[in-house]
Scaffold this motif. Structure first.
Motif, PDB file in Angstrom:
ATOM      1  N   ALA A  11       0.827  -1.201   0.000  1.00  0.00           N
ATOM      2  CA  ALA A  11       0.000   0.000   0.000  1.00  0.00           C
ATOM      3  C   ALA A  11       0.868   1.260   0.000  1.00  0.00           C
ATOM      4  CB  ALA A  11      -0.926   0.001   1.215  1.00  0.00           C
ATOM      5  N   ALA A  12       1.970   1.221   0.730  1.00  0.00           N
ATOM      6  CA  ALA A  12       2.884   2.366   0.763  1.00  0.00           C
ATOM      7  C   ALA A  12       3.506   2.603  -0.616  1.00  0.00           C
ATOM      8  CB  ALA A  12       3.971   2.139   1.808  1.00  0.00           C
ATOM      9  N   LEU A  13       3.822   1.520  -1.321  1.00  0.00           N
ATOM     10  CA  LEU A  13       4.361   1.663  -2.670  1.00  0.00           C
ATOM     11  C   LEU A  13       3.331   2.281  -3.615  1.00  0.00           C
ATOM     12  CD1 LEU A  13       6.333  -1.680  -3.060  1.00  0.00           C
ATOM     13  CD2 LEU A  13       7.299   0.620  -3.229  1.00  0.00           C
ATOM     14  N   ARG A  14       2.085   1.876  -3.470  1.00  0.00           N
ATOM     15  CA  ARG A  14       1.035   2.471  -4.304  1.00  0.00           C
ATOM     16  C   ARG A  14       0.959   3.977  -4.070  1.00  0.00           C
ATOM     17  NH1 ARG A  14      -2.485  -1.642  -2.079  1.00  0.00           N
ATOM     18  NH2 ARG A  14      -2.500  -3.514  -3.380  1.00  0.00           N
ATOM     19  N   GLU A  15       1.039   4.384  -2.805  1.00  0.00           N
ATOM     20  CA  GLU A  15       0.985   5.815  -2.472  1.00  0.00           C
ATOM     21  C   GLU A  15       2.169   6.553  -3.092  1.00  0.00           C
ATOM     22  OE1 GLU A  15      -1.272   7.730  -0.888  1.00  0.00           O
ATOM     23  OE2 GLU A  15      -2.587   5.973  -0.996  1.00  0.00           O
ATOM     24  N   ASP A  16       3.322   5.928  -3.083  1.00  0.00           N
ATOM     25  CA  ASP A  16       4.507   6.576  -3.647  1.00  0.00           C
ATOM     26  C   ASP A  16       4.411   6.690  -5.165  1.00  0.00           C
ATOM     27  OD1 ASP A  16       5.542   6.923  -1.151  1.00  0.00           O
ATOM     28  OD2 ASP A  16       6.964   5.260  -1.261  1.00  0.00           O
ATOM     29  N   VAL A  17       3.847   5.677  -5.814  1.00  0.00           N
ATOM     30  CA  VAL A  17       3.632   5.757  -7.256  1.00  0.00           C
ATOM     31  C   VAL A  17       2.658   6.887  -7.570  1.00  0.00           C
ATOM     32  CG1 VAL A  17       2.653   4.573  -9.265  1.00  0.00           C
ATOM     33  CG2 VAL A  17       4.209   3.349  -7.733  1.00  0.00           C
ATOM     34  N   LEU A  18       1.605   7.012  -6.768  1.00  0.00           N
ATOM     35  CA  LEU A  18       0.655   8.108  -6.947  1.00  0.00           C
ATOM     36  C   LEU A  18       1.354   9.454  -6.803  1.00  0.00           C
ATOM     37  CD1 LEU A  18      -2.140   9.386  -7.220  1.00  0.00           C
ATOM     38  CD2 LEU A  18      -2.503   8.931  -4.778  1.00  0.00           C
ATOM     39  N   GLU A  19       2.206   9.577  -5.800  1.00  0.00           N
ATOM     40  CA  GLU A  19       2.935  10.831  -5.593  1.00  0.00           C
ATOM     41  C   GLU A  19       3.851  11.134  -6.778  1.00  0.00           C
ATOM     42  OE1 GLU A  19       6.013  12.938  -2.392  1.00  0.00           O
ATOM     43  OE2 GLU A  19       5.304  10.885  -2.055  1.00  0.00           O
ATOM     44  N   MET A  20       4.517  10.100  -7.289  1.00  0.00           N
ATOM     45  CA  MET A  20       5.407  10.301  -8.440  1.00  0.00           C
ATOM     46  C   MET A  20       4.610  10.730  -9.667  1.00  0.00           C
ATOM     47  SD  MET A  20       8.169   7.614 -10.045  1.00  0.00           S
ATOM     48  CE  MET A  20       9.283   8.120 -11.372  1.00  0.00           C
ATOM     49  N   ALA A  21       3.475  10.086  -9.899  1.00  0.00           N
ATOM     50  CA  ALA A  21       2.629  10.445 -11.037  1.00  0.00           C
ATOM     51  C   ALA A  21       2.135  11.879 -10.915  1.00  0.00           C
ATOM     52  CB  ALA A  21       1.455   9.477 -11.146  1.00  0.00           C
ATOM     53  N   SER A  22       1.759  12.275  -9.698  1.00  0.00           N
ATOM     54  CA  SER A  22       1.289  13.643  -9.472  1.00  0.00           C
ATOM     55  C   SER A  22       2.399  14.647  -9.749  1.00  0.00           C
ATOM     56  CB  SER A  22       0.789  13.797  -8.038  1.00  0.00           C
ATOM     57  OG  SER A  22      -0.316  12.945  -7.791  1.00  0.00           O
ATOM     58  N   ARG A  23       3.633  14.272  -9.390  1.00  0.00           N
ATOM     59  CA  ARG A  23       4.773  15.163  -9.623  1.00  0.00           C
ATOM     60  C   ARG A  23       5.033  15.317 -11.115  1.00  0.00           C
ATOM     61  NH1 ARG A  23       7.981  17.400  -5.430  1.00  0.00           N
ATOM     62  NH2 ARG A  23       9.454  18.807  -6.441  1.00  0.00           N
ATOM     63  N   VAL A  24       4.961  14.219 -11.852  1.00  0.00           N
ATOM     64  CA  VAL A  24       5.175  14.285 -13.298  1.00  0.00           C
ATOM     65  C   VAL A  24       4.070  15.107 -13.957  1.00  0.00           C
ATOM     66  CG1 VAL A  24       5.255  12.926 -15.430  1.00  0.00           C
ATOM     67  CG2 VAL A  24       6.465  12.122 -13.388  1.00  0.00           C
ATOM     68  N   GLU A  25       2.833  14.907 -13.514  1.00  0.00           N
ATOM     69  CA  GLU A  25       1.731  15.698 -14.065  1.00  0.00           C
ATOM     70  C   GLU A  25       1.952  17.184 -13.785  1.00  0.00           C
ATOM     71  OE1 GLU A  25      -3.047  16.502 -13.508  1.00  0.00           O
ATOM     72  OE2 GLU A  25      -2.183  14.701 -12.611  1.00  0.00           O
ATOM     73  N   GLU A  26       2.403  17.498 -12.576  1.00  0.00           N
ATOM     74  CA  GLU A  26       2.675  18.889 -12.239  1.00  0.00           C
ATOM     75  C   GLU A  26       3.774  19.459 -13.135  1.00  0.00           C
ATOM     76  OE1 GLU A  26       4.057  21.672  -8.424  1.00  0.00           O
ATOM     77  OE2 GLU A  26       4.134  19.482  -8.279  1.00  0.00           O
ATOM     78  N   ASP A  27       4.827  18.686 -13.353  1.00  0.00           N
ATOM     79  CA  ASP A  27       5.930  19.158 -14.191  1.00  0.00           C
ATOM     80  C   ASP A  27       5.465  19.418 -15.622  1.00  0.00           C
ATOM     81  OD1 ASP A  27       7.668  19.076 -12.088  1.00  0.00           O
ATOM     82  OD2 ASP A  27       8.700  17.241 -12.710  1.00  0.00           O
ATOM     83  N   LEU A  28       4.677  18.493 -16.172  1.00  0.00           N
ATOM     84  CA  LEU A  28       4.198  18.696 -17.537  1.00  0.00           C
ATOM     85  C   LEU A  28       3.257  19.898 -17.593  1.00  0.00           C
ATOM     86  CD1 LEU A  28       4.074  17.903 -20.473  1.00  0.00           C
ATOM     87  CD2 LEU A  28       2.300  16.218 -19.904  1.00  0.00           C
TER      88      LEU A  28
END
Length: 218
Positions: A11-28
């Motif tokens: 579950a913690a890994l899922r949260e981290d993937v979500l955070e990474m995806a959110s960061r990439v979306e923010e960057d784009l």
């Protein structure tokens, strides 16, 4: 490790993937904003933030790999960990493509490319929507939603082809702009690949749920 401990780490890994995806979306999203407003400071911020995305990738993959090695999961648990590792790779590449857009803002300025800039912004905005839909489908393990998201890639493909054909026609009339025109075409190619990476990530949803790889670009 007890089953509950394994599930907590997953579950913690899922949260981290979500955070990474959110960061990439923010960057784009910021790269698109910098292009639209000619904001070189914001473009440089996106370029610098690439280090954060790279760190997230390494951290996620290291923890997921250790979980595979120490817990020896099987069936869907193993497939989900494999998808975490591959998802981190895909997101890192998407982050690179956002950086390429920001780099273009730093290299090309001045009038003459408004139509191309508009298309690139539309490609980036569509990429952001796709990324958000993809990660939502992945977290819910929703195959139908993943398929709907992957189908949006055709929109980016059409925009890419429109930019390339229009730019080639412009360069035929003004060969003095070849260097900048090529950079625009290359940047459109990077954003087209962004959509491909989102589609590849949608395929991970199908794989995790069904155990089968299926090409969603067909």
């Amino acid at each position: 490790m007890q089953r509950s401990g394994f599930l907590d780490q997953l579950a913690a890994l899922r949260e981290d993937v979500l955070e990474m995806a959110s960061r990439v979306e923010e960057d784009l999203g910021k790269a698109v904003e910098s292009l639209r407003g000619g904001d070189r400071i914001l473009a440089q911020w996106v370029r610098d933030d690439d280090r954060t995305v790279n760190y997230m990738q390494v951290s996620i993959q290291d923890r997921a790999s250790r979980l595979v090695a120490t817990q020896q999961p099987v069936a869907r648990d193993l497939r989900e960990l494999i998808s975490v590792i591959r998802m981190a790779d895909n997101l890192e590449r998407m982050g690179d493509y956002a950086v390429h857009l920001a780099k273009m803002v730093l290299k090309i300025s001045g009038p003459g490319w408004d139509r191309q800039f508009g298309i690139l912004c539309e490609m980036g905005e569509t990429g952001c929507v796709m990324l958000r839909k993809m990660i939502t489908a992945w977290l819910a393990m929703d195959v139908d939603a993943a398929e709907v998201c992957a189908a949006m890639d055709s929109q980016i493909d059409v925009l890419h082809d429109t930019l390339v054909s229009g730019t080639v026609a412009d360069l035929a009339r003004d060969r003095g702009a070849v260097t900048e025109g090529i950079k625009l075409i290359r940047t459109a190619g990077f954003l087209e690949r962004f959509g491909d990476q989102v589609t590849n990530s949608c395929e991970l949803v199908v794989y995790t749920v069904t155990g089968q790889y299926r090409d969603l670009n067909e």
